[in-house]
Design a protein around this motif. Structure first.
Motif, PDB file in Angstrom:
ATOM      1  N   LEU A  29      35.845  27.574  28.350  1.00 32.76           N
ATOM      2  CA  LEU A  29      34.841  28.283  29.147  1.00 32.76           C
ATOM      3  C   LEU A  29      35.154  28.198  30.638  1.00 32.76           C
ATOM      4  O   LEU A  29      35.053  29.196  31.365  1.00 32.76           O
ATOM      5  N   ILE A  30      35.532  27.002  31.090  1.00 28.80           N
ATOM      6  CA  ILE A  30      35.854  26.828  32.510  1.00 28.80           C
ATOM      7  C   ILE A  30      37.056  27.680  32.900  1.00 28.80           C
ATOM      8  O   ILE A  30      37.053  28.365  33.929  1.00 28.80           O
ATOM      9  N   VAL A  31      38.089  27.656  32.061  1.00 29.74           N
ATOM     10  CA  VAL A  31      39.292  28.449  32.344  1.00 29.74           C
ATOM     11  C   VAL A  31      38.970  29.942  32.329  1.00 29.74           C
ATOM     12  O   VAL A  31      39.450  30.708  33.175  1.00 29.74           O
ATOM     13  N   ALA A  35      39.390  32.422  35.407  1.00 32.60           N
ATOM     14  CA  ALA A  35      40.255  33.599  35.295  1.00 32.60           C
ATOM     15  C   ALA A  35      39.488  34.872  35.644  1.00 32.60           C
ATOM     16  O   ALA A  35      40.003  35.766  36.321  1.00 32.60           O
ATOM     17  N   TYR A  36      38.228  34.955  35.177  1.00 34.39           N
ATOM     18  CA  TYR A  36      37.400  36.132  35.479  1.00 34.39           C
ATOM     19  C   TYR A  36      37.169  36.262  36.981  1.00 34.39           C
ATOM     20  O   TYR A  36      37.251  37.354  37.545  1.00 34.39           O
ATOM     21  N   LYS A  37      36.899  35.123  37.629  1.00 36.76           N
ATOM     22  CA  LYS A  37      36.679  35.139  39.078  1.00 36.76           C
ATOM     23  C   LYS A  37      37.941  35.572  39.814  1.00 36.76           C
ATOM     24  O   LYS A  37      37.887  36.335  40.777  1.00 36.76           O
ATOM     25  N   ALA A  42      40.769  39.698  42.736  1.00 38.44           N
ATOM     26  CA  ALA A  42      41.975  40.516  42.879  1.00 38.44           C
ATOM     27  C   ALA A  42      41.626  41.995  42.942  1.00 38.44           C
ATOM     28  O   ALA A  42      42.249  42.768  43.670  1.00 38.44           O
ATOM     29  N   ARG A  43      40.608  42.401  42.182  1.00 37.57           N
ATOM     30  CA  ARG A  43      40.206  43.806  42.191  1.00 37.57           C
ATOM     31  C   ARG A  43      39.583  44.207  43.522  1.00 37.57           C
ATOM     32  O   ARG A  43      39.571  45.380  43.875  1.00 37.57           O
TER      33      ARG A  43
END
Length: 206
Positions: A29-31, A35-37, A42-43
């Motif tokens: 969950l943390i990873v 990664a989502y952040k 990046a977007r």
């Protein structure tokens, strides 16, 4: 004694297995969140080229952070299109067509009323040039309400008239931006509160 040792080892193994599973889930969950952040950040990152064609990192801001500025820009654009006109029927039609993309039926209603009263024909017959100067735009983001304050200059061959213009309306967010509506906003319930002469300067006839 041997049975008790086996039971203790089984309980310990079960505890360790459950603990390892929970720890693995937490790590995943943390990873995933990290990664989502990273992807979201990046977007919001874009690269622009400077004068020497060197890529520079630029950051996009969240939509809501600049929404008030976009509301003001949208309101200003609409009023500029609607009230800045020249004695050219094609240009007037072009301006009105662009303005109608930014407002609901309340804008079309005012346009039709002005047309029926011969307002646009009077611009053509008197060769009047209409320009609009924005004084201020009040925005209430909570109510999505605005009030526009400006001055319209009507320059005719015989005179120059300055008019005070005050309008109000509400703002509706749209889901999709387009070339015709780049701010993704629609003005609703638009009406004119004040449109009166404050200065009338006669020109010399010779």
């Amino acid at each position: 004694m041997i049975v008790k040792n086996i039971e203790a080892k089984v309980r310990l193994a079960t505890f360790l297995s459950a603990g390892s599973f929970i720890l693995a889930v937490v790590i995943v969950l943390i990873v995933s969140l990290f990664a989502y952040k990273q992807v979201a950040d990046a977007r919001r990152s874009v690269y622009v080229l400077d004068a020497n064609s060197v890529p520079l990192l630029a950051r996009q801001t969240d939509l809501q952070m600049n929404r008030a500025a976009e509301y003001r820009s949208h309101v200003n654009l609409f009023h500029s299109l609607f009230f800045s006109l020249t004695p050219d029927d094609k240009y007037i039609e072009y301006q009105m067509k662009r303005a109608m993309y930014l407002v609901d039926e309340s804008g079309a209603l005012q346009y039709n009323n002005l047309k029926e009263k011969g307002f646009f024909n009077s611009i053509l017959s008197s060769s009047a040039v209409l320009t609009l100067q924005t004084d201020s735009i009040f925005i209430d983001e909570g109510l999505k309400y605005f009030r526009y304050y400006g001055r319209q200059k009507i320059d005719r061959r015989s005179s120059t008239i300055i008019r005070s213009l005050v309008t109000e309306g509400y703002l509706k967010d749209l889901k999709i931006r387009s070339d015709n509506n780049p701010h993704a906003v629609l003005i609703t319930r638009w009406k004119t509160l004040e449109n009166k002469d404050i200065e009338n300067v006669q020109k010399n006839s010779f």
